[in-house]
Structure formats: C-alpha cells, structure tokens
Write a protein that holds these residues in place. Structure first.
Motif, short mmCIF file in Angstrom:
data_model
loop_
_atom_site.label_atom_id
_atom_site.label_comp_id
_atom_site.label_asym_id
_atom_site.label_seq_id
_atom_site.Cartn_x
_atom_site.Cartn_y
_atom_site.Cartn_z
N ARG A 1 13.73 32.28 4.10
CA ARG A 1 15.12 32.26 3.61
C ARG A 1 16.05 33.00 4.57
O ARG A 1 17.17 32.55 4.84
CB ARG A 1 15.18 32.87 2.21
N LEU A 2 15.57 34.12 5.09
CA LEU A 2 16.40 34.87 6.04
C LEU A 2 16.63 34.08 7.31
O LEU A 2 17.76 34.01 7.81
CB LEU A 2 15.74 36.22 6.36
N ARG A 3 15.59 33.43 7.84
CA ARG A 3 15.78 32.60 9.04
C ARG A 3 16.77 31.48 8.78
O ARG A 3 17.64 31.18 9.62
CB ARG A 3 14.43 32.02 9.50
N HIS A 4 16.67 30.86 7.61
CA HIS A 4 17.58 29.77 7.26
C HIS A 4 19.03 30.25 7.24
O HIS A 4 19.92 29.59 7.80
CB HIS A 4 17.19 29.20 5.90
N GLU A 5 19.26 31.41 6.64
CA GLU A 5 20.63 31.91 6.54
C GLU A 5 21.16 32.38 7.90
O GLU A 5 22.35 32.23 8.19
CB GLU A 5 20.70 33.05 5.52
N LEU A 6 20.29 32.92 8.73
CA LEU A 6 20.71 33.31 10.08
C LEU A 6 21.11 32.08 10.89
O LEU A 6 22.11 32.09 11.62
CB LEU A 6 19.59 34.07 10.79
N GLN A 7 20.34 31.00 10.76
CA GLN A 7 20.67 29.76 11.44
C GLN A 7 21.99 29.19 10.93
O GLN A 7 22.82 28.71 11.72
CB GLN A 7 19.54 28.75 11.25
N LEU B 1 17.04 36.30 17.97
CA LEU B 1 16.39 37.08 16.92
C LEU B 1 15.03 36.47 16.59
O LEU B 1 14.82 35.27 16.75
CB LEU B 1 17.25 37.09 15.65
N VAL B 2 14.13 37.31 16.11
CA VAL B 2 12.86 36.85 15.55
C VAL B 2 12.69 37.45 14.17
O VAL B 2 12.82 38.66 13.99
CB VAL B 2 11.66 37.25 16.44
N SER C 1 14.02 32.69 15.71
CA SER C 1 12.71 32.05 15.76
C SER C 1 11.78 32.69 14.73
O SER C 1 12.03 33.81 14.25
CB SER C 1 12.08 32.22 17.15
N GLY C 2 10.69 31.98 14.40
CA GLY C 2 9.62 32.53 13.60
C GLY C 2 8.45 32.89 14.50
O GLY C 2 8.62 33.21 15.68
N GLY C 3 7.24 32.83 13.95
CA GLY C 3 6.06 33.16 14.72
C GLY C 3 5.59 34.57 14.44
O GLY C 3 6.10 35.25 13.55
N THR C 4 4.61 35.01 15.20
CA THR C 4 4.02 36.33 15.01
C THR C 4 4.69 37.35 15.92
O THR C 4 5.02 37.05 17.07
CB THR C 4 2.51 36.29 15.31
#
Length: 272
Positions: free
Chosen positions: A171-177, A130-131, A184-187
């Motif tokens: 926050r969403l990335r943290h909870e997905l992890q 996911l991104v 991942s993050g980024g553009t």
C-alpha cells in the motif's frame, strides 16, 4: 515525558502509535520534516545509531521502555493503591529493558519502521529513488567456508530473514507511486560493512537475488520488532549505487529529500 532516546511516554492512545528508527540525526530530521507538525500524535522517531547491533539495541530499549510506561499507565488508571501506582511509574521511568522475547507485542506500538538512506543495486533502485522492502535480510550473517559463504540459515543457527508487513508495504509503494515518487520493492540487505567493490556487490546478489537496497540497520530493527511480536517495514532513500566506493557520486541530499517526501505519504498511509 520523553526518554533519553526520544520515546514518548504518553500512551493514552497507544494503539495508534508507530516507532520509526533511523541511524543518525540527519535521517531522523528528514523524517520529522516529512511527517509535519502533528508527527507526535502518531509517531515516535529515534536515531538509534549505525549498524545492526546499535539498531537492534536501540529499538528493543525503546519498545521495552514504552511497554513499561504503558503498564504503569494502566496501573495508574486502575484500582491500584496510590503508593503502588507511584512505584510502578517510578519503575517504568528507570526501566532497563529488555522486555521482548515473549512474542506478546508491545502495548505502546502497533508498527516499527526502519528508515534512512542507503545504497541501491544498479538497475533495481536508482540513486534518488526509494525502496520499500518486502523483507530484511542479514546478508553477511553466517560463516566463510572453503566452499564459500554459508548463511546462518544454512548453518542451522537461526534465520537471516524477516518479512515486512506485506499488505502495508504494498500500500505504501502504491501511494508513493501515485504521488509521482520513484519507488521499488525487493529485499533490503543489511550488512555490517558497507559494500565498496563490484565483487562484493555481485556476491551479495548471488546470496540475495532479489536485493534492491543495502543498509546497515534494517535487520537489527526488524529482529527487535519481531521479538515484541510487532510488524515491521523498511524504507530507504537511495544515496548511492551499491558497488565500487565513489564518494563523489553520492547524492545524500537527494536521498534525504526523497525520505522526507516519502514520510509525508507515510503519514497519510499510516493514519488513514
């Protein structure tokens, strides 16, 4: 009541609603499965069509309709005479839009999310992951020149970048992890023509060095949300590597499954 695009006109608790915009029904259905049976309490999910133009138009139309419906609801609950209230509601039901461009926000929504499947840049967003984007960039919006590509920013005609809601994206990335999902993050780059060669992929990375995902709708959705003064996110399930086109290597089901799983977490993040 719903519009033809599936946007709820129930605005009794408008401050808690989120608009999720996909390109096609398969993405919409995966998100609805992830959100579960209570999705309608907080979310409207629409399939606006493929490409940045359809995404922008569909998002703006949904936001404009909801704004008109919210205004009609407010009139109906106020001191307006019955015939005035009826006229306002009739106007909302046939609202042509757009009502954006003022930067005053939409009374019907607090957040817009562009969601779907897309390509991942190798080494940054593996297939099946996911991104959650930090920004949405229109990577091919500009002009070709004898010296190479110039972005619309470099031309002085506007901006090709819309930032995501940084706190909510993190926050969403943290909870997905925490849920064990690869993210991942980024553009996220938005293009009108999907990448099909290694040369084009390399050129996109030259233009957008932190690119993680490629889609065809994110910037369009983000631009419409920006016109209404609303924060935006982009969520992508990765179905293929950005580069040489190889349909046999695509894993669309895995990407849709990842999108469904992420939507379940999204529901908890948004409503908590």
């Amino acid at each position: 009541m719903e519009t033809s695009k599936g946007v709820s006109a129930n605005v009794s608790d408008s401050s808690s609603r989120v608009l999720i915009v996909t390109a096609v029904d398969a993405e919409k259905d995966a998100i609805l499965r992830g959100l579960g049976g209570h999705a309608a309490d907080h979310f409207d999910v629409i399939a606006a069509g493929v490409g940045p133009a359809s995404a922008a138009a569909g998002t703006a139309a949904a936001l404009a309709f909801a704004s008109a419906a919210a205004s009609a609801h407010k009139l109906a609950q106020g001191s307006a005479a019955p015939e005035e209230s009826d006229a306002a509601q009739a106007s909302a039901a046939s609202w042509p839009g757009p009502a954006g461009g003022t930067g005053n926000g939409s009374p019907a929504y607090r957040l817009v999310i562009s969601a779907g499947i897309g390509g991942g840049f190798p080494g940054r967003a593996p297939v099946g992951s996911l991104v959650v984007a930090d920004a949405m960039v229109a990577a091919d919006l500009g002009s070709q020149t004898p010296d190479g590509f110039l972005s619309v920013d470099e031309l002085g005609f506007g901006s090709s970048r819309v930032a995501a809601d940084a706190e909510l994206a993190a926050r969403l990335r943290h909870e997905l992890q925490r849920a064990g999902l690869a993210v991942s993050g980024g553009t996220s780059v938005t293009v009108s023509t999907a990448t099909g060669t290694a040369e084009t992929a390399a050129e996109l990375l030259r233009r957008v060095p932190d690119a993680a995902a490629e889609g065809m709708e994110g910037f369009g959705v983000a631009t419409a949300a920006q016109q209404f003064g609303l924060p935006v996110l982009e969520l992508r399930g990765i179905s293929n590597a950005v580069g040489p086109r190889d349909r046999d290597a695509w894993r669309i089901k895995d990407a849709l499954d990842a999108l469904q799983a992420a939507s379940s977490i999204l529901r908890e993040v948004i409503t908590s």
